[in-house]
Every structure is written in structure tokens, then in C-alpha cells.
Design a protein around this motif. Structure first.
Motif, PDB file in Angstrom:
ATOM      1  N   ARG A 221     -27.251  38.993 -10.069  1.00  0.00           N
ATOM      2  CA  ARG A 221     -28.073  37.477  -9.776  1.00  0.00           C
ATOM      3  C   ARG A 221     -29.790  38.390 -10.415  1.00  0.00           C
ATOM      4  O   ARG A 221     -29.859  38.712 -10.132  1.00  0.00           O
ATOM      5  CB  ARG A 221     -28.399  38.479  -8.114  1.00  0.00           C
ATOM      6  CG  ARG A 221     -28.831  37.276  -7.415  1.00  0.00           C
ATOM      7  CD  ARG A 221     -29.417  37.924  -6.469  1.00  0.00           C
ATOM      8  NE  ARG A 221     -27.926  38.370  -5.381  1.00  0.00           N
ATOM      9  CZ  ARG A 221     -26.794  37.462  -5.113  1.00  0.00           C
ATOM     10  NH1 ARG A 221     -27.677  36.784  -4.114  1.00  0.00           N
ATOM     11  NH2 ARG A 221     -26.028  38.448  -3.776  1.00  0.00           N
TER      12      ARG A 221
ATOM     13  N   GLN B 166     -33.304  33.345  -6.666  1.00  0.00           N
ATOM     14  CA  GLN B 166     -32.488  33.981  -6.022  1.00  0.00           C
ATOM     15  C   GLN B 166     -30.431  32.871  -6.016  1.00  0.00           C
ATOM     16  O   GLN B 166     -29.961  33.998  -5.451  1.00  0.00           O
ATOM     17  CB  GLN B 166     -32.248  34.641  -4.116  1.00  0.00           C
ATOM     18  CG  GLN B 166     -34.016  35.371  -4.500  1.00  0.00           C
ATOM     19  CD  GLN B 166     -34.075  35.497  -2.953  1.00  0.00           C
ATOM     20  OE1 GLN B 166     -33.951  34.648  -2.298  1.00  0.00           O
ATOM     21  NE2 GLN B 166     -35.657  35.862  -3.176  1.00  0.00           N
ATOM     22  N   SER B 167     -30.539  32.076  -6.120  1.00  0.00           N
ATOM     23  CA  SER B 167     -29.165  31.622  -6.012  1.00  0.00           C
ATOM     24  C   SER B 167     -29.031  30.943  -7.375  1.00  0.00           C
ATOM     25  O   SER B 167     -27.545  30.494  -7.288  1.00  0.00           O
ATOM     26  CB  SER B 167     -29.681  30.007  -5.543  1.00  0.00           C
ATOM     27  OG  SER B 167     -30.229  29.500  -7.033  1.00  0.00           O
ATOM     28  N   GLN B 168     -29.617  31.665  -8.882  1.00  0.00           N
ATOM     29  CA  GLN B 168     -28.610  31.878 -10.060  1.00  0.00           C
ATOM     30  C   GLN B 168     -28.492  33.232 -10.516  1.00  0.00           C
ATOM     31  O   GLN B 168     -29.061  33.886  -9.380  1.00  0.00           O
ATOM     32  CB  GLN B 168     -29.665  31.157 -11.012  1.00  0.00           C
ATOM     33  CG  GLN B 168     -30.117  29.628 -10.838  1.00  0.00           C
ATOM     34  CD  GLN B 168     -30.761  28.967 -11.373  1.00  0.00           C
ATOM     35  OE1 GLN B 168     -32.149  29.149 -11.686  1.00  0.00           O
ATOM     36  NE2 GLN B 168     -30.377  28.115 -11.752  1.00  0.00           N
ATOM     37  N   SER B 169     -27.621  33.167 -11.040  1.00  0.00           N
ATOM     38  CA  SER B 169     -27.286  34.214 -12.068  1.00  0.00           C
ATOM     39  C   SER B 169     -27.470  34.107 -13.652  1.00  0.00           C
ATOM     40  O   SER B 169     -28.278  33.371 -13.498  1.00  0.00           O
ATOM     41  CB  SER B 169     -25.989  34.356 -12.748  1.00  0.00           C
ATOM     42  OG  SER B 169     -25.524  33.027 -13.348  1.00  0.00           O
TER      43      SER B 169
ATOM     44  N   TYR C 219     -24.032  40.462  -7.771  1.00  0.00           N
ATOM     45  CA  TYR C 219     -22.452  39.705  -6.747  1.00  0.00           C
ATOM     46  C   TYR C 219     -21.400  40.231  -6.231  1.00  0.00           C
ATOM     47  O   TYR C 219     -21.374  39.275  -5.382  1.00  0.00           O
ATOM     48  CB  TYR C 219     -22.263  38.296  -7.468  1.00  0.00           C
ATOM     49  CG  TYR C 219     -23.692  37.398  -7.609  1.00  0.00           C
ATOM     50  CD1 TYR C 219     -24.434  36.692  -6.526  1.00  0.00           C
ATOM     51  CD2 TYR C 219     -24.114  36.724  -9.021  1.00  0.00           C
ATOM     52  CE1 TYR C 219     -25.619  35.605  -6.602  1.00  0.00           C
ATOM     53  CE2 TYR C 219     -24.904  35.402  -8.879  1.00  0.00           C
ATOM     54  CZ  TYR C 219     -25.186  35.239  -8.324  1.00  0.00           C
ATOM     55  OH  TYR C 219     -26.282  34.640  -7.684  1.00  0.00           O
TER      56      TYR C 219
END
Length: 134
Positions: A49, A54-57, A100
Motif C-alpha cells: 500500500r 491510501q487506496s492505491q498500491s 494489503y
């Protein structure tokens, strides 16, 4: 008085401007020459992560920090480290949040146990209510 305010503003703005002038790490946007190593790096990067977005690798993020993390992953894979060793190093450096695929540890066990307890509690309450009606 105005010169003091301008000096204070300059002192605050200078560090922020310096952050964007840093060149990206060499392997942030450059693939490894060995296709097998690059595939291993990409697979690992999709499971890590980005700490800024915060919502993406880190594979999908354009944040400078994600670029630095991609560089670290590629450099360590080129040096012969395994994906598990790299993941452990990143977790020790940035904490459990970077992965993740969280591991059960002394700090994360409530995240795994609490949902099961809540489901059992909800099931017990529902069974008792259904039993009273009949």
C-alpha cells in the motif's frame, strides 16, 4: 512588520518547495532488465500500500514516496532478496499498514478475532429472538 511576515512565510514555504525538487529514485519508473525479476517486483508492488494515497498500491501510485518504495523493491529483488524478505523489511520500516496482506501479530489479532466474535454474538441474539416467537 511586513518584512517579518514575509520572512516567516518564506521560512514555512522553503521546505515545502524543496520536497518537489528531489529527483525520483532510479528504479522508481525504470523496469529491471531481467523480465522474471521485474514480474516478481510487480507482483510484490501490487500487494504493498502507498502510505500517501491510501487506496492505491505502490504500483499504481504516482506519489514520490511510492516511487521510492518501488525503487527499494526493485533494488532488493535485483540484489537477490525474496519477496517475503522485502515485505518483512518494509513492514519493519513502515508498519503493518503498508501490506494489503496483514499478518496476525500482537497488534493485529483483534482485527481478525473481533469480527468472528461479533458474528457469533449476532447469531446468538437472532436465534434467541426467533426461538421466542415460536
Amino acid at each position: 512588520m511586513r518584512w517579518l511576515a514575509a520572512l516567516l512565510l518564506l521560512a514555512i514555504a522553503a521546505p515545502m518547495a524543496a520536497q518537489d525538487t528531489m529527483p525520483p529514485a532510479p528504479y522508481a519508473y525504470t523496469q529491471l532488465e531481467d523480465p522474471a525479476q521485474e514480474e516478481q517486483a510487480r507482483e510484490l508492488m501490487h500487494t504493498l500500500r502507498c502510505l500517501k494515497c491510501q487506496s492505491q498500491s505502490i504500483a499504481d501510485s504516482d506519489a514520490p514516496m511510492a516511487g521510492d518504495m518501488r525503487h527499494q523493491v526493485r533494488t532488493r529483488i535485483a540484489a537477490g532478496e525474496s519477496s517475503d524478505e522485502i515485505r518483512e523489511w518494509l513492514i519493519s520500516r513502515y508498519g503493518d499498514y503498508v501490506s494489503y496482506e496483514p499478518q496476525i501479530s500482537s497488534t493485529t489479532w483483534p482485527l481478525f478475532v473481533l469480527p468472528v466474535i461479533l458474528l457469533l454474538l449476532a447469531g446468538t441474539v437472532l436465534l434467541r429472538r426467533m426461538g421466542r416467537k415460536s
